[in-house]
Write an enzyme that holds these catalytic residues in place. Structure first.
Site, PDB file in Angstrom:
ATOM      1  N   ASP A  13      58.898  36.848  59.042  1.00 18.95           N
ATOM      2  CA  ASP A  13      60.073  37.258  60.276  1.00 18.95           C
ATOM      3  C   ASP A  13      60.733  36.074  60.366  1.00 18.95           C
ATOM      4  O   ASP A  13      61.294  35.717  61.635  1.00 18.95           O
ATOM      5  CB  ASP A  13      59.341  37.362  61.587  1.00 18.95           C
ATOM      6  CG  ASP A  13      58.014  38.411  61.422  1.00 18.95           C
ATOM      7  OD1 ASP A  13      58.185  39.443  60.844  1.00 18.95           O
ATOM      8  OD2 ASP A  13      56.866  38.146  61.932  1.00 18.95           O
ATOM      9  N   LYS A  16      64.826  37.163  57.148  1.00 22.15           N
ATOM     10  CA  LYS A  16      65.090  37.570  55.894  1.00 22.15           C
ATOM     11  C   LYS A  16      66.164  38.562  55.403  1.00 22.15           C
ATOM     12  O   LYS A  16      66.961  38.680  54.714  1.00 22.15           O
ATOM     13  CB  LYS A  16      63.789  38.051  54.947  1.00 22.15           C
ATOM     14  CG  LYS A  16      62.856  36.918  54.405  1.00 22.15           C
ATOM     15  CD  LYS A  16      61.717  37.267  53.688  1.00 22.15           C
ATOM     16  CE  LYS A  16      60.719  37.819  54.265  1.00 22.15           C
ATOM     17  NZ  LYS A  16      59.826  37.443  55.156  1.00 22.15           N
ATOM     18  N   GLY A  40      58.782  44.612  57.072  1.00 18.98           N
ATOM     19  CA  GLY A  40      59.709  45.604  57.740  1.00 18.98           C
ATOM     20  C   GLY A  40      61.201  44.731  57.710  1.00 18.98           C
ATOM     21  O   GLY A  40      61.044  43.736  58.695  1.00 18.98           O
ATOM     22  N   HIS A  41      62.188  45.146  57.897  1.00 19.03           N
ATOM     23  CA  HIS A  41      63.442  44.786  58.363  1.00 19.03           C
ATOM     24  C   HIS A  41      64.500  45.628  58.608  1.00 19.03           C
ATOM     25  O   HIS A  41      64.318  46.855  58.001  1.00 19.03           O
ATOM     26  CB  HIS A  41      63.854  43.642  57.415  1.00 19.03           C
ATOM     27  CG  HIS A  41      64.175  43.703  55.940  1.00 19.03           C
ATOM     28  ND1 HIS A  41      63.225  43.417  55.294  1.00 19.03           N
ATOM     29  CD2 HIS A  41      64.982  44.503  55.442  1.00 19.03           C
ATOM     30  CE1 HIS A  41      63.639  43.546  54.121  1.00 19.03           C
ATOM     31  NE2 HIS A  41      64.804  44.292  53.922  1.00 19.03           N
ATOM     32  N   THR A  42      65.471  45.432  59.380  1.00 18.84           N
ATOM     33  CA  THR A  42      66.486  46.211  59.755  1.00 18.84           C
ATOM     34  C   THR A  42      67.862  45.804  58.953  1.00 18.84           C
ATOM     35  O   THR A  42      68.049  44.589  59.175  1.00 18.84           O
ATOM     36  CB  THR A  42      66.374  46.215  61.370  1.00 18.84           C
ATOM     37  OG1 THR A  42      65.360  46.387  61.777  1.00 18.84           O
ATOM     38  CG2 THR A  42      67.596  47.148  61.846  1.00 18.84           C
ATOM     39  N   THR A 239      47.715  37.612  54.513  1.00 21.27           N
ATOM     40  CA  THR A 239      48.051  39.013  53.920  1.00 21.27           C
ATOM     41  C   THR A 239      47.342  38.761  52.750  1.00 21.27           C
ATOM     42  O   THR A 239      46.660  38.043  52.237  1.00 21.27           O
ATOM     43  CB  THR A 239      49.350  39.319  53.844  1.00 21.27           C
ATOM     44  OG1 THR A 239      49.408  40.800  53.510  1.00 21.27           O
ATOM     45  CG2 THR A 239      50.243  38.554  52.964  1.00 21.27           C
ATOM     46  N   ARG A 303      54.757  44.380  67.661  1.00 21.89           N
ATOM     47  CA  ARG A 303      53.992  43.126  68.511  1.00 21.89           C
ATOM     48  C   ARG A 303      54.657  42.056  68.861  1.00 21.89           C
ATOM     49  O   ARG A 303      55.722  41.621  68.295  1.00 21.89           O
ATOM     50  CB  ARG A 303      52.626  42.772  67.778  1.00 21.89           C
ATOM     51  CG  ARG A 303      51.543  43.762  67.441  1.00 21.89           C
ATOM     52  CD  ARG A 303      50.430  43.237  66.673  1.00 21.89           C
ATOM     53  NE  ARG A 303      50.969  43.117  65.321  1.00 21.89           N
ATOM     54  CZ  ARG A 303      50.230  42.382  64.309  1.00 21.89           C
ATOM     55  NH1 ARG A 303      48.951  42.094  64.624  1.00 21.89           N
ATOM     56  NH2 ARG A 303      50.902  42.511  63.052  1.00 21.89           N
ATOM     57  N   SER A 413      72.473  30.197  59.859  1.00 22.15           N
ATOM     58  CA  SER A 413      72.624  31.359  60.290  1.00 22.15           C
ATOM     59  C   SER A 413      72.911  31.506  61.690  1.00 22.15           C
ATOM     60  O   SER A 413      71.764  30.751  62.469  1.00 22.15           O
ATOM     61  CB  SER A 413      71.546  32.498  60.157  1.00 22.15           C
ATOM     62  OG  SER A 413      71.807  33.646  60.771  1.00 22.15           O
TER      63      SER A 413
HETATM   64  P1  IMP Z   1      48.402  42.640  56.488  1.00 20.64           P
HETATM   65  O1  IMP Z   1      49.233  42.331  55.884  1.00 20.64           O
HETATM   66  O2  IMP Z   1      48.505  44.147  57.182  1.00 20.64           O
HETATM   67  O3  IMP Z   1      46.889  42.894  55.837  1.00 20.64           O
HETATM   68  O4  IMP Z   1      48.085  41.612  57.738  1.00 20.64           O
HETATM   69  C1  IMP Z   1      47.694  40.325  57.748  1.00 20.64           C
HETATM   70  C2  IMP Z   1      48.512  39.329  58.374  1.00 20.64           C
HETATM   71  O5  IMP Z   1      49.650  39.235  57.863  1.00 20.64           O
HETATM   72  C3  IMP Z   1      48.617  39.724  59.520  1.00 20.64           C
HETATM   73  O6  IMP Z   1      48.142  38.248  60.657  1.00 20.64           O
HETATM   74  C4  IMP Z   1      49.818  40.228  59.865  1.00 20.64           C
HETATM   75  O7  IMP Z   1      50.295  40.096  61.127  1.00 20.64           O
HETATM   76  C5  IMP Z   1      50.837  39.585  58.868  1.00 20.64           C
HETATM   77  N1  IMP Z   1      51.936  40.249  58.164  1.00 20.64           N
HETATM   78  C6  IMP Z   1      51.965  41.156  57.332  1.00 20.64           C
HETATM   79  N2  IMP Z   1      53.020  41.552  57.179  1.00 20.64           N
HETATM   80  C7  IMP Z   1      53.978  40.907  58.058  1.00 20.64           C
HETATM   81  C8  IMP Z   1      55.474  40.722  58.007  1.00 20.64           C
HETATM   82  O8  IMP Z   1      56.143  41.389  57.396  1.00 20.64           O
HETATM   83  N3  IMP Z   1      55.664  39.718  59.141  1.00 20.64           N
HETATM   84  C9  IMP Z   1      54.954  38.928  59.498  1.00 20.64           C
HETATM   85  N4  IMP Z   1      53.586  39.106  59.487  1.00 20.64           N
HETATM   86  C10 IMP Z   1      53.252  39.809  58.662  1.00 20.64           C
END
Ligand code: IMP
Length: 431
Positions: A13, A16, A40-42, A239, A303, A413
């Site tokens: 976050d 990017k 995810g991004h917009t 992750t 969240r 930015s």
């Molecule tokens: P998972 O990738 O869904 O297994 O989540 C594992 C951890 O990575 C959690 O703390 C999520 O909140 C974090 N996470 C997964 N994808 C993102 C993202 O795109 N941005 C920020 N945190 C992420």
């Protein structure tokens, strides 16, 4: 022109989307190499808003090739849904502009269910995942029982592969009091969508080689951030993929020498979603103020993000581990109205000073930040496009980050708008 890898250098976050959008306009090919639809991004292009999760950013632009590499885990239903949503907005997605690695791993409904069960159980620490099945799918990949894209092409083979996978999953499900997976139904469900996925399927490593030979410019688009890397992050609160820049090579099948520039996206403060250590977290009104000003809510799960001061120790660590060539500093304008700003320049651990984040989780929770104070600039930086126009105090803040991390700042930015960027170096130009 050189090939560029973009990665997040904190906990994801970092903003990017905007940078990748700018870069993807200049690249010919845009490739995702890890993660899945947890990212995810917009993007806002020509006043139209696009929400991307799994597809590379180039997909919304004409005459660009998008690649989903073998390092990505693909939920085929989520992918088809995303394609449908984009098609509704007038984007054409065909086998001419989207290639999916035939050896990429699939996320199946049982992965998503297991992710949710683990998050909800009271017996273990919650990770705070996105509940998309990312972790369980990667587990099956390294456990050598995953279903991969090309397995959809042959029903007999798929059936055999599923036996291996279900042997594992059904034993877990039994111990959790869950019903066995209905294999026949799963095969039927997959059969309904197979051709829609297979039409994009190809040996991506070969395509990349072809593009290299044609001197096309490739942008490798990372997801999440370095501190969520399964090896180098705040394990187990990470992750399940490698988010480091090196992953661009393994996650698409190109040699590391394909990549000439590694751009690390760095937010001017720190945020994280989900659980886990966060040494500079501000659980107070200052943290709330950063969150409000920075609109820190997750794109995928909505969240509220945890917020804190800039942690230079962590960013330096990221720069070293990923070999970052330049920093794209984002959201500096969010800090405009703070009288005092702090940057973490070391930690106290058991009475001693340490200058890196140790790997043991217990230590990561224990470290206390050592801060250097900066005068806030208390001026509006929103929309500034030239370095010379930045307030002197903001320049001091940026230069400190550069000097501490030992990496040049390639852009700053100053608002969510694409044009509100101070460009100091073009990553695509051979430097
Ligand atoms: P998972 O990738 O869904 O297994 O989540 C594992 C951890 O990575 C959690 O703390 C999520 O909140 C974090 N996470 C997964 N994808 C993102 C993202 O795109 N941005 C920020 N945190 C992420």
């Amino acid at each position: 022109m050189s090939n560029v890898t973009v990665i997040g250098s904190q906990w994801g976050d970092e903003g990017k989307g905007k940078i990748v959008d700018w870069l993807s306009e200049k690249a010919d090919v845009i490739a995702r190499f890890q993660g899945g639809h947890n990212a995810g991004h917009t993007l806002v292009v020509n006043q139209v808003t696009y929400k991307l999760k799994l597809l590379p950013s180039g997909i919304v632009r004409k005459n660009k090739i998008s690649i989903i590499g073998n390092g990505v885990v693909i939920d085929p239903w989520a992918l088809l849904d995303e394609i449908k949503q984009l098609e509704k907005l007038g984007i054409k997605i065909t086998e001419k502009n989207l290639y999916i690695a035939e050896n990429a791993t699939l996320i199946l409904p049982m992965h998503k269910e297991l992710d949710g069960i683990r998050e909800d159980t009271k017996n273990t620490d919650k990770i705070g995942t996105t509940r998309r099945g990312i972790g369980p799918a990667y587990e099956d990949k390294v456990g050598r029982r995953a279903i991969r894209v090309m397995d959809l092409a042959n029903k007999n083979n798929l059936s055999k592969r599923l036996d291996m996978m279900l042997f594992h999953h059904n034993s877990i499900r039994k111990s959790l009091g869950k019903s066995k997976i209905n294999k026949k139904r799963l095969i039927n469900d997959l059969a309904k969508i197979s051709s829609k996925i297979l039409k994009y399927s190809t040996p991506v490593w070969k395509k990349i080689e072809e593009f290299k030979n044609k001197k096309k410019t490739i942008l490798f688009e990372g997801a999440q951030g370095l501190l969520l890397d399964v090896d180098h992050g705040t394990y187990p609160f990470v992750t399940s993929s490698n988010t480091v820049a090196g992953s661009a090579s393994t996650g698409t099948g190109c040699g590391p020498n394909t990549i000439n520039y590694i751009l690390g996206i760095v937010k001017a403060y720190t945020t994280r979603v989900g659980e886990g250590p966060f040494p500079t977290e501000l659980k107070n009104e200052i943290g709330n103020k950063i969150g409000r000003k920075g609109k820190e809510f997750g794109t995928v799960t909505n969240r509220k993000r945890r917020c804190g001061w800039f942690d230079a120790v962590l960013v330096k660590q990221s720069c070293i581990i990923s070999g970052i060539s330049g920093i794209a500093l984002t959201k500096i304008d969010v800090l405009d109205q703070f009288k005092d700003l702090y940057i973490c320049v070391g930690y106290k651990l058991n009475g001693k000073r340490v200058n890196y984040l140790p790997s043991a989780l217990s230590d990561q929770f224990k470290v206390k930040p050592i801060y250097k104070r900066f005068d806030g600039w208390l001026e509006n930086t929103q929309g500034i496009k030239k370095w010379k126009d930045l307030p002197v105090k903001a320049k001091k803040y940026v230069n400190f980050i550069r000097d501490y991390c030992g990496v040049k700042v390639s852009s700053i930015s100053t608002s969510p708008k694409r044009e509100d960027t101070i460009l100091l170096e073009n990553p695509f130009k051979k430097n």
